[in-house]
Design a protein around this motif. Structure first.
Motif, PDB file in Angstrom:
ATOM      1  N   HIS A  69      -1.773   0.886  -4.809  1.00  0.00           N
ATOM      2  CA  HIS A  69      -1.389  -0.140  -4.321  1.00  0.00           C
ATOM      3  C   HIS A  69      -0.378  -0.979  -5.415  1.00  0.00           C
ATOM      4  O   HIS A  69      -0.692  -0.827  -6.824  1.00  0.00           O
ATOM      5  CB  HIS A  69      -2.656  -1.345  -3.972  1.00  0.00           C
ATOM      6  CG  HIS A  69      -3.476  -0.779  -2.984  1.00  0.00           C
ATOM      7  ND1 HIS A  69      -4.496   0.148  -3.505  1.00  0.00           N
ATOM      8  CD2 HIS A  69      -3.826  -0.958  -1.875  1.00  0.00           C
ATOM      9  CE1 HIS A  69      -5.368   0.559  -2.518  1.00  0.00           C
ATOM     10  NE2 HIS A  69      -4.724  -0.161  -1.300  1.00  0.00           N
TER      11      HIS A  69
ATOM     12  N   VAL B 133       0.868  -1.300   0.002  1.00  0.00           N
ATOM     13  CA  VAL B 133       0.064   0.037   0.145  1.00  0.00           C
ATOM     14  C   VAL B 133       0.839   1.063   0.070  1.00  0.00           C
ATOM     15  O   VAL B 133       1.596   1.445   0.945  1.00  0.00           O
ATOM     16  CB  VAL B 133      -0.740   0.084   1.175  1.00  0.00           C
ATOM     17  CG1 VAL B 133      -1.713   1.226   1.292  1.00  0.00           C
ATOM     18  CG2 VAL B 133      -1.778  -1.199   1.212  1.00  0.00           C
TER      19      VAL B 133
ATOM     20  N   SER C 105      -0.510   4.512  -0.904  1.00  0.00           N
ATOM     21  CA  SER C 105      -1.492   5.571  -0.477  1.00  0.00           C
ATOM     22  C   SER C 105      -2.727   4.941  -0.219  1.00  0.00           C
ATOM     23  O   SER C 105      -2.992   3.727  -0.743  1.00  0.00           O
ATOM     24  CB  SER C 105      -1.529   6.574  -1.411  1.00  0.00           C
ATOM     25  OG  SER C 105      -2.231   6.391  -2.374  1.00  0.00           O
ATOM     26  N   ASP C 106      -3.720   5.744   0.038  1.00  0.00           N
ATOM     27  CA  ASP C 106      -5.191   5.132   0.257  1.00  0.00           C
ATOM     28  C   ASP C 106      -5.822   4.631  -1.098  1.00  0.00           C
ATOM     29  O   ASP C 106      -6.677   4.009  -1.202  1.00  0.00           O
ATOM     30  CB  ASP C 106      -6.113   6.339   0.585  1.00  0.00           C
ATOM     31  CG  ASP C 106      -5.884   6.747   2.036  1.00  0.00           C
ATOM     32  OD1 ASP C 106      -5.183   5.840   2.991  1.00  0.00           O
ATOM     33  OD2 ASP C 106      -6.215   8.002   2.509  1.00  0.00           O
TER      34      ASP C 106
END
Length: 148
Positions: free
Chosen positions: A47, A41, A43-44
């Motif tokens: 991926h 991961v 960032s939000d």
């Protein structure tokens, strides 16, 4: 639902690649990881799926290019300032990556460097001055963005 991106990369040594991506700030999501793949991961919404060669081959019949000698794509991530760009490249180099496989670029309002992961996949890291971005295309028109 927010749109996510999953970047799939073939890797020769999964454990080495996990350690490298953790060193440059990614975290491993165990829900989507096993002995053949790791979901890293960034960032939000970003991926990176690290796939063993056997796992990769289950998705496509196409040959895995040797990223140490050819480039099929360049992946680019933004950072909050020039210092963060330099720090990311330093982290990558310290974790076994190759710093600056492409020449650094500094246009004043835009700054970029790159690194290659242990498998040769090139990641560009860049910063753009938010005032230039807010000004729109006109801010960029005055600059020659042709690589030197």
């Amino acid at each position: 639902m927010t749109q996510l991106i999953f970047i799939n990369l073939p890797v020769a040594d999964l454990d080495r690649s996990i350690a490298f991506y953790e060193a440059v700030g990614a975290t491993k999501n165990p829900m989507f990881s096993d002995e053949t793949a790791a979901c890293m991961v960034v960032s939000d919404v970003i991926h990176v799926m690290l796939l063993t060669h056997d796992k990769w081959r289950s998705f496509t019949d196409r040959a895995i290019p040797d990223a140490q000698v050819s480039a099929q794509m360049l992946l680019c991530l933004s950072r909050e300032d020039k210092a963060a760009v330099d720090a990311t490249v330093a982290q990558a180099a310290g974790a076994g990556g190759l710093p600056d496989p492409n020449s650094p670029q500094d246009y004043g309002f835009m700054y970029g460097r790159s690194y290659a992961d242990p498998d040769g996949h090139i990641w560009e890291v860049m910063w753009m001055d938010p005032t230039a971005v807010a000004a729109g295309p006109e801010a960029f028109a005055a600059h020659d963005l042709t690589p030197a």
